[in-house]
Write a protein that holds these residues in place. Sequence first.
Motif, short mmCIF file in Angstrom:
data_model
loop_
_atom_site.label_atom_id
_atom_site.label_comp_id
_atom_site.label_asym_id
_atom_site.label_seq_id
_atom_site.Cartn_x
_atom_site.Cartn_y
_atom_site.Cartn_z
N LEU A 131 -27.29 64.58 26.90
CA LEU A 131 -27.23 64.74 28.35
C LEU A 131 -25.88 65.23 28.85
CD1 LEU A 131 -29.37 61.72 29.63
CD2 LEU A 131 -30.08 64.07 29.14
N PRO A 132 -24.74 64.75 28.34
CA PRO A 132 -23.46 65.29 28.82
C PRO A 132 -23.24 66.75 28.44
CG PRO A 132 -23.15 63.16 27.75
CD PRO A 132 -24.54 63.61 27.42
N ALA A 133 -23.95 67.24 27.43
CA ALA A 133 -23.75 68.61 26.96
C ALA A 133 -24.63 69.62 27.68
CB ALA A 133 -24.02 68.69 25.46
N ARG A 134 -25.64 69.16 28.39
CA ARG A 134 -26.58 70.09 29.01
C ARG A 134 -25.97 70.76 30.24
NH1 ARG A 134 -32.54 67.51 29.47
NH2 ARG A 134 -31.58 66.69 31.35
N ASP A 135 -26.57 71.87 30.62
CA ASP A 135 -26.07 72.56 31.81
C ASP A 135 -26.47 71.87 33.10
OD1 ASP A 135 -28.76 73.19 31.97
OD2 ASP A 135 -28.50 75.31 31.53
N ASP A 136 -27.27 70.78 32.98
CA ASP A 136 -27.60 69.95 34.13
C ASP A 136 -27.08 68.54 33.88
OD1 ASP A 136 -29.36 69.50 32.04
OD2 ASP A 136 -31.03 68.95 33.35
N ALA A 137 -25.90 68.44 33.27
CA ALA A 137 -25.33 67.14 32.93
C ALA A 137 -25.37 66.22 34.14
CB ALA A 137 -23.90 67.30 32.43
N GLY A 138 -25.80 65.01 33.90
CA GLY A 138 -25.93 64.04 34.97
C GLY A 138 -27.37 63.75 35.31
N ASP A 139 -28.29 64.65 34.95
CA ASP A 139 -29.70 64.36 35.16
C ASP A 139 -30.15 63.27 34.18
OD1 ASP A 139 -29.85 66.18 37.13
OD2 ASP A 139 -31.02 67.67 36.02
N ASP A 140 -31.28 62.70 34.44
CA ASP A 140 -31.76 61.63 33.58
C ASP A 140 -32.59 62.20 32.43
OD1 ASP A 140 -34.27 62.25 34.59
OD2 ASP A 140 -34.30 60.58 36.01
N ALA A 141 -33.29 61.31 31.74
CA ALA A 141 -33.99 61.70 30.52
C ALA A 141 -35.31 62.41 30.77
CB ALA A 141 -34.23 60.45 29.67
N ARG A 142 -35.67 62.70 32.01
CA ARG A 142 -36.99 63.28 32.28
C ARG A 142 -37.02 64.80 32.14
NH1 ARG A 142 -37.71 60.28 37.95
NH2 ARG A 142 -35.56 60.99 38.00
N GLY A 143 -35.90 65.40 31.84
CA GLY A 143 -35.86 66.85 31.67
C GLY A 143 -34.82 67.44 32.60
N GLY A 144 -35.17 67.62 33.84
CA GLY A 144 -34.21 68.12 34.81
C GLY A 144 -34.00 69.61 34.68
N ALA A 145 -33.79 70.27 35.78
CA ALA A 145 -33.46 71.69 35.82
C ALA A 145 -34.45 72.54 35.02
CB ALA A 145 -32.04 71.94 35.31
N GLY A 146 -35.68 72.09 34.96
CA GLY A 146 -36.70 72.86 34.26
C GLY A 146 -36.70 72.70 32.76
N HIS A 147 -35.85 71.83 32.22
CA HIS A 147 -35.80 71.65 30.78
C HIS A 147 -36.81 70.59 30.35
CE1 HIS A 147 -32.37 74.21 30.69
NE2 HIS A 147 -31.62 73.38 31.38
N PRO A 148 -37.30 70.67 29.13
CA PRO A 148 -38.22 69.65 28.64
C PRO A 148 -37.51 68.32 28.44
CG PRO A 148 -37.60 71.14 26.87
CD PRO A 148 -37.04 71.73 28.13
N SER A 149 -38.29 67.26 28.36
CA SER A 149 -37.71 65.95 28.08
C SER A 149 -36.93 65.98 26.77
CB SER A 149 -38.82 64.90 28.00
OG SER A 149 -38.31 63.70 27.46
N PRO A 150 -35.78 65.33 26.71
CA PRO A 150 -35.03 65.30 25.45
C PRO A 150 -35.67 64.44 24.38
CG PRO A 150 -33.63 64.76 27.35
CD PRO A 150 -35.05 64.70 27.82
N LEU A 151 -36.56 63.53 24.75
CA LEU A 151 -37.03 62.54 23.79
C LEU A 151 -37.82 63.12 22.62
CD1 LEU A 151 -37.86 59.61 26.19
CD2 LEU A 151 -35.79 60.01 24.86
N PRO A 152 -38.67 64.15 22.82
CA PRO A 152 -39.33 64.74 21.65
C PRO A 152 -38.35 65.33 20.64
CG PRO A 152 -40.52 65.32 23.64
CD PRO A 152 -39.24 64.68 24.08
N TYR A 153 -37.21 65.80 21.10
CA TYR A 153 -36.21 66.31 20.16
C TYR A 153 -35.67 65.18 19.31
CZ TYR A 153 -36.36 70.52 23.02
OH TYR A 153 -36.77 71.63 23.70
N ALA A 154 -35.43 64.03 19.94
CA ALA A 154 -34.98 62.87 19.18
C ALA A 154 -36.04 62.47 18.15
CB ALA A 154 -34.69 61.71 20.13
N ALA A 155 -37.30 62.46 18.56
CA ALA A 155 -38.37 62.08 17.65
C ALA A 155 -38.43 63.02 16.45
CB ALA A 155 -39.71 62.06 18.39
N ASN A 156 -38.26 64.32 16.70
CA ASN A 156 -38.29 65.30 15.61
C ASN A 156 -37.15 65.07 14.64
OD1 ASN A 156 -37.15 68.16 14.62
ND2 ASN A 156 -39.38 68.23 14.68
N LEU A 157 -35.95 64.83 15.18
CA LEU A 157 -34.80 64.62 14.31
C LEU A 157 -34.94 63.31 13.53
CD1 LEU A 157 -32.05 65.88 16.74
CD2 LEU A 157 -32.57 66.86 14.49
#
Length: 227
Positions: A15-41
């Motif tokens: 979240l601090p690295a995104r171009d919408d830093a400060g948004d919550d975990a729901r995606g924000g700024a049109g980006h997908p939720s970060p949580l599936p990326y965590a699940a994949n990793l």
Amino acid sequence: MPHEPLESRWLQALLPARDDAGDDARGGAGHPSPLPYAANLIKRWSEPQRKYHTLDHLTAVLDRVDVLEEYAADPALVRLAAWFHDAVYLPERSTNEERSARLAERALPEAGVPAEKVAEVARLVRLTVTHDPADDDANGQVLCDADLAILASPPDAYAAYAAAVREEYGFVPDDAFREGRAAVLHHLLTLPRLFRTPHGQREWEERARENLRAELTELTGPTEPGE
């Protein structure tokens, strides 16, 4: 959820690295939720061929980044690099770091990380091939020290680490493994410094060298290399 703490640590990195830093975990700024990326990793780090390069190793590296973050130029990017640095791992291949860096280059832009930050994460992942950061590479020094901190473990933990590495390379005959492992240890012992951060040099250098010398002696006999 069994991996919820790791998912939280993924958000701490992303979240601090995104171009919408400060948004919550729901995606924000049109980006997908970060949580599936965590699940994949997390799935990647849980693959059955891994015996040392597991979720425990990932967690340990993240813990060490927390210890060393004051030395980093951008701790969030170092944490992202920790997540990706062994995300692709097949013991029989020598291209794991490159493939892991390319995975970061594909996933992080989609997750909302700007191009210049993606490039830094990928650079850090590739740096783990050599663990030889430049004197002015603060992020690289933190990641490499965090990755190598296992070398400074207490003797029992170090023995478990060495045994897990051997298990990962179970397909290699004993003589060939001893020769290759000894070469790695000898190389590490001839480096002027294993650790680059002040904390690493102060807290981990001496113990790591003791462990490396002990393992090398076990592999090759009592003659140790000149340092």
